[in-house]
Scaffold this active site. Sequence first.
Site, PDB file in Angstrom:
ATOM      1  N   ASP A   1       0.867  -1.169   0.000  1.00  0.00           N
ATOM      2  CA  ASP A   1       0.000   0.000   0.000  1.00  0.00           C
ATOM      3  C   ASP A   1       0.913   1.231   0.000  1.00  0.00           C
ATOM      4  OD1 ASP A   1      -2.343   1.641   0.447  1.00  0.00           O
ATOM      5  OD2 ASP A   1      -1.709   1.779   2.544  1.00  0.00           O
TER       6      ASP A   1
ATOM      7  N   ASP B   1      -0.213   5.021   0.929  1.00  0.00           N
ATOM      8  CA  ASP B   1      -0.506   5.988   1.984  1.00  0.00           C
ATOM      9  C   ASP B   1      -0.442   5.315   3.359  1.00  0.00           C
ATOM     10  OD1 ASP B   1      -1.113   8.124   0.167  1.00  0.00           O
ATOM     11  OD2 ASP B   1      -3.054   7.216  -0.224  1.00  0.00           O
TER      12      ASP B   1
HETATM   13  C1  BG6 Z   1      -5.980   5.579  -0.109  1.00  0.00           C
HETATM   14  C2  BG6 Z   1      -6.078   6.315   1.195  1.00  0.00           C
HETATM   15  O1  BG6 Z   1      -4.661   5.159  -0.303  1.00  0.00           O
HETATM   16  O2  BG6 Z   1      -6.363   6.405  -1.202  1.00  0.00           O
HETATM   17  C3  BG6 Z   1      -7.454   6.917   1.358  1.00  0.00           C
HETATM   18  O3  BG6 Z   1      -5.814   5.416   2.265  1.00  0.00           O
HETATM   19  C4  BG6 Z   1      -7.782   7.780   0.147  1.00  0.00           C
HETATM   20  O4  BG6 Z   1      -7.491   7.677   2.539  1.00  0.00           O
HETATM   21  C5  BG6 Z   1      -7.677   6.939  -1.114  1.00  0.00           C
HETATM   22  O5  BG6 Z   1      -9.087   8.322   0.247  1.00  0.00           O
HETATM   23  C6  BG6 Z   1      -7.985   7.726  -2.379  1.00  0.00           C
HETATM   24  O6  BG6 Z   1      -6.975   8.671  -2.578  1.00  0.00           O
HETATM   25  P1  BG6 Z   1      -7.012   9.834  -3.635  1.00  0.00           P
HETATM   26  O7  BG6 Z   1      -5.577  10.333  -3.606  1.00  0.00           O
HETATM   27  O8  BG6 Z   1      -7.368   9.237  -4.965  1.00  0.00           O
HETATM   28  O9  BG6 Z   1      -7.993  10.850  -3.169  1.00  0.00           O
HETATM   29 MG    MG Z   2      -2.844   3.120   3.535  1.00  0.00          MG
END
Ligand code: BG6
Ligand code: MG
Length: 214
Positions: free
Chosen positions: A8, A10
């Site tokens: 993953d 984030d």
């Molecule tokens: C995930 C995060 O990796 O990506 C979430 O854990 C986030 O919190 C999701 O909402 C979508 O991300 P983005 O950057 O497309 O808004």
């Molecule tokens: Mg994550």
Amino acid sequence: PIKALLFDLDGVIVDTAIFHYQAWRRMANSLGFDISEEFNEQLKGISRTESLDLILAQGGLTLSDEQKADLAARKNGWYLELVSQMTPADILPGVTDFFGQVKAARLKTALGSVSKNARLILERIGMLDDFDAIIDGTKIARGKPDPEVFLKGAAELGVQPAESVVFEDAVAGIEAAKRGGMRVVGIGDPAVLTKADRVVASLAELSLDEVLIF
Ligand code: BG6
Ligand code: MG
């Protein structure tokens, strides 16, 4: 044997989980309510639109699709302001060393993220070339806890789910890995990530050897 590792982004490679929380909180505050850190755990690994729906429900608001699209775009703008400040110094502790071990062992790596900003972030931290496959929010129809993102990663690497280990900071991500038939290392608090096979505070606590004997 373990042939591939799926990461993953984030909260595992970089601490953008905090940036997501700050940007969503800013949006919630602008609508007149707040979201707690505990509530935020549910948002990890969930897509942008699903996160927005959960937050609006939390604030007791029902909005039109147009208003929701506007809010999601505003949140993403605030989020990208924070991302634009990122450098390789933002890579989380232990990640660079762990990837060194992974390369030396010639294991394959994939990114498995629901984020549509994943490539941008990898570019900013200089890790775009560290993955053999990148599955992000632009390539999947269903977010975590659906296993799609990890199954696509394993397929693109040409390995079976049982030959893969996933690294995740989100409850939804751990569930996705388990539903996909993969083993999973949780990054975070063992009291929260109860379904992981092993939980560490960061990759600095783990050596590749410990993962390979899973
Ligand atoms: C995930 C995060 O990796 O990506 C979430 O854990 C986030 O919190 C999701 O909402 C979508 O991300 P983005 O950057 O497309 O808004
Ligand atoms: Mg994550």
